[in-house]
Design an enzyme around this catalytic site. Structure first.
Site, PDB file in Angstrom:
ATOM      1  N   ARG A 111       2.427  29.394  -4.195  1.00 32.17           N
ATOM      2  CA  ARG A 111       1.583  29.917  -3.110  1.00 32.17           C
ATOM      3  C   ARG A 111       1.999  29.301  -1.761  1.00 32.17           C
ATOM      4  O   ARG A 111       1.917  29.943  -0.708  1.00 32.17           O
ATOM      5  CB  ARG A 111       0.127  29.580  -3.434  1.00 32.17           C
ATOM      6  N   SER A 159      -4.409  15.674   5.094  1.00 30.93           N
ATOM      7  CA  SER A 159      -4.688  16.580   3.960  1.00 30.93           C
ATOM      8  C   SER A 159      -5.384  15.835   2.816  1.00 30.93           C
ATOM      9  O   SER A 159      -5.282  14.619   2.701  1.00 30.93           O
ATOM     10  CB  SER A 159      -3.372  17.225   3.487  1.00 30.93           C
ATOM     11  N   ASN A 162      -6.630  17.298  -3.392  1.00 31.95           N
ATOM     12  CA  ASN A 162      -6.672  18.378  -4.383  1.00 31.95           C
ATOM     13  C   ASN A 162      -5.568  19.418  -4.209  1.00 31.95           C
ATOM     14  O   ASN A 162      -5.247  20.131  -5.155  1.00 31.95           O
ATOM     15  CB  ASN A 162      -8.058  19.032  -4.443  1.00 31.95           C
ATOM     16  N   GLU A 258     -11.838  21.491   7.777  1.00 35.70           N
ATOM     17  CA  GLU A 258     -12.349  22.176   6.589  1.00 35.70           C
ATOM     18  C   GLU A 258     -12.879  21.095   5.666  1.00 35.70           C
ATOM     19  O   GLU A 258     -12.126  20.220   5.236  1.00 35.70           O
ATOM     20  CB  GLU A 258     -11.228  22.974   5.902  1.00 35.70           C
ATOM     21  N   CYS A 292     -12.766  22.776  -2.943  1.00 39.58           N
ATOM     22  CA  CYS A 292     -13.884  22.923  -1.998  1.00 39.58           C
ATOM     23  C   CYS A 292     -14.594  24.243  -2.237  1.00 39.58           C
ATOM     24  O   CYS A 292     -15.803  24.346  -2.054  1.00 39.58           O
ATOM     25  CB  CYS A 292     -13.375  22.846  -0.572  1.00 39.58           C
TER      26      CYS A 292
HETATM   27  P1  NAP Z   1     -11.301  12.479   1.732  1.00 37.85           P
HETATM   28  O1  NAP Z   1     -11.613  11.257   0.995  1.00 37.85           O
HETATM   29  O2  NAP Z   1     -12.139  12.853   2.887  1.00 37.85           O
HETATM   30  O3  NAP Z   1      -9.762  12.330   2.201  1.00 37.85           O
HETATM   31  C1  NAP Z   1      -9.093  13.338   2.888  1.00 37.85           C
HETATM   32  C2  NAP Z   1      -7.969  12.744   3.703  1.00 37.85           C
HETATM   33  O4  NAP Z   1      -8.512  11.927   4.743  1.00 37.85           O
HETATM   34  C3  NAP Z   1      -7.041  11.843   2.910  1.00 37.85           C
HETATM   35  O5  NAP Z   1      -5.738  11.981   3.402  1.00 37.85           O
HETATM   36  C4  NAP Z   1      -7.584  10.462   3.236  1.00 37.85           C
HETATM   37  O6  NAP Z   1      -6.642   9.436   3.067  1.00 37.85           O
HETATM   38  C5  NAP Z   1      -7.921  10.642   4.689  1.00 37.85           C
HETATM   39  N1  NAP Z   1      -8.873   9.671   5.229  1.00 37.85           N
HETATM   40  C6  NAP Z   1      -9.765   8.902   4.557  1.00 37.85           C
HETATM   41  N2  NAP Z   1     -10.473   8.148   5.453  1.00 37.85           N
HETATM   42  C7  NAP Z   1     -10.015   8.467   6.680  1.00 37.85           C
HETATM   43  C8  NAP Z   1     -10.342   8.046   8.011  1.00 37.85           C
HETATM   44  N3  NAP Z   1     -11.285   7.134   8.253  1.00 37.85           N
HETATM   45  N4  NAP Z   1      -9.670   8.578   9.050  1.00 37.85           N
HETATM   46  C9  NAP Z   1      -8.707   9.505   8.837  1.00 37.85           C
HETATM   47  N5  NAP Z   1      -8.347   9.941   7.607  1.00 37.85           N
HETATM   48  C10 NAP Z   1      -9.001   9.431   6.544  1.00 37.85           C
HETATM   49  O7  NAP Z   1     -11.291  13.767   0.770  1.00 37.85           O
HETATM   50  P2  NAP Z   1     -10.584  13.954  -0.634  1.00 37.85           P
HETATM   51  O8  NAP Z   1     -11.289  13.081  -1.611  1.00 37.85           O
HETATM   52  O9  NAP Z   1      -9.107  13.828  -0.507  1.00 37.85           O
HETATM   53  O10 NAP Z   1     -10.899  15.501  -0.932  1.00 37.85           O
HETATM   54  C11 NAP Z   1     -12.097  15.882  -1.500  1.00 37.85           C
HETATM   55  C12 NAP Z   1     -13.061  16.423  -0.466  1.00 37.85           C
HETATM   56  O11 NAP Z   1     -12.395  17.324   0.404  1.00 37.85           O
HETATM   57  C13 NAP Z   1     -14.190  17.234  -1.061  1.00 37.85           C
HETATM   58  O12 NAP Z   1     -15.400  16.940  -0.383  1.00 37.85           O
HETATM   59  C14 NAP Z   1     -13.794  18.674  -0.799  1.00 37.85           C
HETATM   60  O13 NAP Z   1     -14.842  19.581  -0.744  1.00 37.85           O
HETATM   61  C15 NAP Z   1     -13.086  18.549   0.482  1.00 37.85           C
HETATM   62  N6  NAP Z   1     -12.118  19.643   0.634  1.00 37.85           N
HETATM   63  C16 NAP Z   1     -12.407  20.632   1.488  1.00 37.85           C
HETATM   64  C17 NAP Z   1     -11.550  21.684   1.642  1.00 37.85           C
HETATM   65  C18 NAP Z   1     -11.861  22.828   2.569  1.00 37.85           C
HETATM   66  O14 NAP Z   1     -10.943  23.531   2.928  1.00 37.85           O
HETATM   67  N7  NAP Z   1     -13.088  23.046   2.969  1.00 37.85           N
HETATM   68  C19 NAP Z   1     -10.358  21.706   0.915  1.00 37.85           C
HETATM   69  C20 NAP Z   1     -10.078  20.674   0.057  1.00 37.85           C
HETATM   70  C21 NAP Z   1     -10.971  19.625  -0.072  1.00 37.85           C
HETATM   71  P3  NAP Z   1      -6.691   8.520   1.719  1.00 37.85           P
HETATM   72  O15 NAP Z   1      -6.344   9.438   0.610  1.00 37.85           O
HETATM   73  O16 NAP Z   1      -5.669   7.489   2.008  1.00 37.85           O
HETATM   74  O17 NAP Z   1      -8.083   7.986   1.631  1.00 37.85           O
HETATM   75  O1  G3P Z   2      -8.927  24.490   0.841  1.00 37.96           O
HETATM   76  C1  G3P Z   2      -9.875  24.701  -0.088  1.00 37.96           C
HETATM   77  C2  G3P Z   2      -9.448  24.371  -1.492  1.00 37.96           C
HETATM   78  O2  G3P Z   2     -10.145  23.228  -1.939  1.00 37.96           O
HETATM   79  C3  G3P Z   2      -9.726  25.512  -2.401  1.00 37.96           C
HETATM   80  O3  G3P Z   2      -8.830  26.494  -2.218  1.00 37.96           O
HETATM   81  O4  G3P Z   2      -7.427  28.287  -3.000  1.00 37.96           O
HETATM   82  O5  G3P Z   2      -8.603  26.838  -4.623  1.00 37.96           O
HETATM   83  O6  G3P Z   2      -9.899  28.467  -3.273  1.00 37.96           O
HETATM   84  P1  G3P Z   2      -8.685  27.592  -3.370  1.00 37.96           P
END
Ligand code: NAP
Ligand code: G3P
Length: 484
Positions: A111, A159, A162, A258, A292
């Site tokens: 993708r 990023s 996931n 996001e 997400c």
């Molecule tokens: P996360 O803990 O927020 O981490 C995301 C990114 O931010 C990682 O690269 C992380 O680095 C970095 N980071 C952490 N603390 C930071 C800070 N203080 N300043 C700048 N960057 C920082 O999220 P995750 O656990 O990877 O992903 C899961 C979450 O993401 C879920 O809540 C999910 O819903 C959300 N998500 C949303 C979407 C969307 O498109 N809406 C898509 C995917 C995921 P480290 O890994 O080094 O901590």
């Molecule tokens: O960016 C959002 C991701 O967590 C989900 O994307 O393609 O699995 O619906 P998708």
């Protein structure tokens, strides 16, 4: 192209076209979440290393912006071709590093190649406009404006774990097509996959300094990155808590975010329950619910709840559970903290009287797919995002109650409505406070040229190929004044 992944390898970062090793801090050990084996080491970049990456990005950006758009597109197409060529290798790394089942890992890489091709094509059509001649009332001077789109400068892309390849590339490619340079900070769990992706961009011909990577714990280098004086735009995907923290740090730097979600599937009496159950189960449990956009609660009209739940249960029990290299849908979660959190939500629902239909079995970080009936709004599972394979069913009296519960969430990413009645579908969709409503399908992102956005605590700004290119560029207006 790639060195074989091996446990003692120390992966370097791409800075100014070179693979850089820092001497400042000791490397960070990366473990595969499935069996806790060591996968390799990544750099823990210091502030000086981060400065070097931003300076390289700043120095390279102007020339890149002046590179003809057709040449930029050609280079991106080459990167996408390489991504396709090395799909199996990258998928294998992804699978080990973030415990993604191998079919989903391949699909992520495939993708991503598709996304880069599409972005290269779309970028060629981002054009300016001429806003016609006019003048202020009472003044003679007529004027018209020529509006072009120009890049913002240096984009900081952050990023989540996931989709470390796809959600890195879906920031990098539009930023580059818009003429920006990029500093990419990948998730710590997922860094190795993202560094391989960066090698694809380097080998595809992205000039030195145009794409740079920095690794290290977000909790340690995050603030320094987002507040760096050379950042012109931050594109972040991740949790709501980190997103809110970043928003407070960056001041007047534009942001695209996001974040988390609690997507509801609203099921009406007249829905095709077989198809609905199939979509909900695939939407809720693929990649173990670590998406997400996963379906994170079912709001079903009471009169059809028993029938729907029986179908859901049958499908959930048929899900294959195991290790990421196997042909399974549910694999161990990203780390123990994540699995403990999911368990907490399960335990809270059990204590408060939810009916467990299947699951609630755990082996290390592997949580078996769990389904609850009779979840009520006093339970944490009704509101919190598990990011794991657990799905609550909440029974509702009517569509109004479904809309009310859906909208009471702090999140506003997506929702689904399952019904055969087109009027009901549109009426409900119009009232849901989310970025996207899917009619008769699971919640999910894409196709990638569709707008993708979250409202409330689910994000700000809009992604999607053209939308991302526009977000990472701005209008530049030249006004021509004419004497009458
Ligand atoms: P996360 O803990 O927020 O981490 C995301 C990114 O931010 C990682 O690269 C992380 O680095 C970095 N980071 C952490 N603390 C930071 C800070 N203080 N300043 C700048 N960057 C920082 O999220 P995750 O656990 O990877 O992903 C899961 C979450 O993401 C879920 O809540 C999910 O819903 C959300 N998500 C949303 C979407 C969307 O498109 N809406 C898509 C995917 C995921 P480290 O890994 O080094 O901590
Ligand atoms: O960016 C959002 C991701 O967590 C989900 O994307 O393609 O699995 O619906 P998708």
């Amino acid at each position: 192209m790639f060195e074989q992944i091996h446990a003692n390898h120390v992966y370097r970062c791409l800075v100014n076209g070179q693979w850089k090793e820092t001497s400042a801090h000791s490397p960070i050990e990366i473990f595969g979440p499935a069996d806790h084996t060591q996968v390799g080491f990544i750099q823990s970049f210091s502030k000086d290393d981060v400065d070097e990456a931003f300076q390289a990005a700043k120095a390279a950006q102007k020339k890149w912006a002046e590179t003809p758009i057709s040449v930029r597109a050609q280079i991106l197409h080459r990167c996408a071709d390489l991504m396709e060529e090395y799909e199996d290798e990258i998928a294998a790394i992804l699978s080990v590093e973030i415990s993604k089942d191998i079919a989903s890992a391949k699909s992520e890489v495939h993708r991503t190649a598709d996304f880069i091709h599409f972005t290269a094509d779309e970028g060629k059509h981002i054009e300016g406009e001429m806003v016609g001649a006019d003048h202020f009332p009472g003044f003679n001077k007529r004027r018209f404006s020529i509006v072009t789109r120009v890049p913002l400068g240096v984009v900081l892309a952050i990023s989540p774990f996931n989709y470390p390849v796809n959600l890195s590339a879906s920031k990098v490619a539009p930023a580059l097509m818009a003429g920006n340079s990029v500093v990419l900070k990948p998730p710590t769990s997922g860094s190795i996959s993202a560094l391989y992706m960066s090698e694809i961009f380097r080998a595809g011909g992205i000039p030195d300094g145009v794409l740079n990577t920095v690794t290290g714990l977000g909790s340690e280098i995050g603030d320094y990155l987002v507040k760096h004086p050379l950042v012109d735009f931050v594109s972040f995907t991740g949790s709501t808590s980190v997103g809110k923290h970043i928003a407070k740090q960056v001041g007047m730097i534009p942001l695209l975010m996001e974040l988390g979600g609690k997507d509801a599937a609203i099921v009406l009496e007249d829905a095709d329950l077989d198809e609905t159950a199939r979509d909900i189960v695939s939407g809720a449990y693929s990649y173990s619910g670590q998406r997400c956009t996963a379906v994170k609660r079912v709001l079903v009209i009471d009169s059809v709840a028993d029938e729907l739940i029986a179908k859901l249960k049958e499908k959930v029990e048929a899900l294959k559970v195991g290790m990421p290299h196997e042909d399974v849908q549910v694999t161990p979660l990203i780390n123990t903290k994540a699995a403990d959190f999911v368990q907490e939500l399960i335990d809270d629902a059990l204590t408060k009287g939810a009916e467990l239909l299947c699951g609630n079995k755990r082996e290390g970080n592997l949580i078996y797919p769990t389904l609850f009936d009779k979840v009520t709004t006093d339970m944490r599972l009704a509101w919190e995002e598990p990011f794991g394979p657990v799905l609550p069913v909440i029974r509702i009296k009517n569509a109004e109650e479904g809309i009310d519960i859906a909208n009471r969430s702090e999140y506003g990413l997506q929702s689904s409505v399952f019904t055969k009645n087109i009027d009901s579908a549109f009426n409900i969709a119009n009232q849901l406070d989310v970025g996207t409503v899917h009619l008769n399908n699971k919640t999910e992102r894409g196709p990638d040229h569709f707008p993708f956005l979250g409202v409330k605590s689910s994000g700000m700004g809009t992604q999607g190929i053209r939308y991302s290119i526009e977000a990472m560029s701005r209008p530049k207006v030249i006004v021509v004044n004419l004497e009458k």
